[in-house]
Design a protein around this motif. Structure first.
Motif, PDB file in Angstrom:
ATOM      1  N   ARG A  14     106.997  27.087 125.254  1.00 38.71           N
ATOM      2  CA  ARG A  14     106.498  26.382 124.073  1.00 38.71           C
ATOM      3  C   ARG A  14     106.764  24.891 124.168  1.00 38.71           C
ATOM      4  NH1 ARG A  14     106.026  29.608 119.252  1.00 38.71           N
ATOM      5  NH2 ARG A  14     106.453  27.710 118.110  1.00 38.71           N
ATOM      6  N   THR A  15     105.826  24.120 123.650  1.00 41.45           N
ATOM      7  CA  THR A  15     106.011  22.668 123.615  1.00 41.45           C
ATOM      8  C   THR A  15     106.530  22.222 122.259  1.00 41.45           C
ATOM      9  OG1 THR A  15     103.703  22.389 122.985  1.00 41.45           O
ATOM     10  CG2 THR A  15     104.225  22.224 125.332  1.00 41.45           C
ATOM     11  N   THR A  16     106.528  23.123 121.288  1.00 42.33           N
ATOM     12  CA  THR A  16     107.076  22.812 119.975  1.00 42.33           C
ATOM     13  C   THR A  16     108.325  23.652 119.755  1.00 42.33           C
ATOM     14  OG1 THR A  16     105.711  24.496 118.921  1.00 42.33           O
ATOM     15  CG2 THR A  16     104.829  22.253 118.974  1.00 42.33           C
ATOM     16  N   PRO A  22     114.041  22.036 106.809  1.00 43.11           N
ATOM     17  CA  PRO A  22     112.849  21.210 106.589  1.00 43.11           C
ATOM     18  C   PRO A  22     112.800  19.984 107.503  1.00 43.11           C
ATOM     19  CG  PRO A  22     114.334  21.089 104.694  1.00 43.11           C
ATOM     20  CD  PRO A  22     114.912  22.079 105.650  1.00 43.11           C
ATOM     21  N   THR A  23     111.601  19.714 108.008  1.00 43.35           N
ATOM     22  CA  THR A  23     111.381  18.501 108.795  1.00 43.35           C
ATOM     23  C   THR A  23     110.089  17.843 108.345  1.00 43.35           C
ATOM     24  OG1 THR A  23     110.115  19.559 110.577  1.00 43.35           O
ATOM     25  CG2 THR A  23     112.514  19.458 110.865  1.00 43.35           C
ATOM     26  N   GLY A  33     103.419  15.461 108.394  1.00 47.04           N
ATOM     27  CA  GLY A  33     103.356  16.907 108.451  1.00 47.04           C
ATOM     28  C   GLY A  33     104.648  17.546 107.991  1.00 47.04           C
ATOM     29  N   LEU A  34     104.524  18.620 107.247  1.00 45.72           N
ATOM     30  CA  LEU A  34     105.678  19.395 106.806  1.00 45.72           C
ATOM     31  C   LEU A  34     105.767  20.635 107.682  1.00 45.72           C
ATOM     32  CD1 LEU A  34     104.957  19.379 102.958  1.00 45.72           C
ATOM     33  CD2 LEU A  34     106.467  17.827 104.204  1.00 45.72           C
ATOM     34  N   GLU A 104     106.509  12.011 115.879  1.00 43.48           N
ATOM     35  CA  GLU A 104     107.956  12.061 115.647  1.00 43.48           C
ATOM     36  C   GLU A 104     108.260  13.135 114.616  1.00 43.48           C
ATOM     37  OE1 GLU A 104     110.971  10.410 116.642  1.00 43.48           O
ATOM     38  OE2 GLU A 104     109.636   9.957 118.312  1.00 43.48           O
ATOM     39  N   THR A 105     109.181  14.022 114.925  1.00 44.64           N
ATOM     40  CA  THR A 105     109.621  15.049 113.990  1.00 44.64           C
ATOM     41  C   THR A 105     111.051  14.731 113.598  1.00 44.64           C
ATOM     42  OG1 THR A 105     108.154  16.678 114.977  1.00 44.64           O
ATOM     43  CG2 THR A 105     109.967  17.524 113.658  1.00 44.64           C
TER      44      THR A 105
END
Length: 141
Positions: A14-16, A22-23, A33-34, A104-105
């Motif tokens: 996975r790339t995520t 929460p982010t 994005g949530l 960015e996350t």
């Protein structure tokens, strides 16, 4: 990155990353994005509109629940299965001079009492406070 092989197959990595907390993600297209944890919080609290708040001293951004009738309200779209949510925030990101080279996350904190999701933005991606303001052309006399 180590590749794992199972018989003639290679496992797709996975790339995520799945996150239980929460982010808030900021995309190159100017959307926020949530993740699913934040989307569930918004859905359970009945939040469909937010104010985007900015504290330039501490580099904190916040999404605070508000009503649709608020002239400064941003619509939050949450997926029906609560797997995520988004809001268009291009003008806000331009205003603060946001210029990250990739999505960015960032970890976010939910304040139930205030109905506010807070995140600290990395200083390295923030520009001058006037970055999003167009300079007016003046006529020469």
């Amino acid at each position: 990155m180590r590749k794992v092989r199972i018989m003639p197959y290679e496992v797709f990595q996975r790339t995520t990353v799945r996150v239980g907390e929460p982010t808030l993600s900021i995309t190159l297209q100017g959307k926020m994005g949530l993740n699913s944890a934040a989307a569930r919080i918004f859905a359970e609290a009945g939040i469909k509109f937010v104010l985007v708040l900015w504290d330039k001293v501490s580099n904190k951004c916040a999404l605070k629940a508000t009503l649709k009738t608020d002239v400064n309200a941003y619509r939050v779209s949450v997926a029906p299965n609560k797997s995520g949510g988004t809001l268009a925030a291009k003008s806000f990101l331009s205003h603060i001079g946001w210029s990250a080279p990739h999505r960015e996350t960032l970890p976010a904190t939910w304040n139930e009492k205030e109905k506010i999701l807070e995140v600290t933005l990395p200083q390295k991606y923030l520009g001058s406070e006037m970055a999003g303001v167009r300079k007016r052309k003046t006529k020469s006399s």
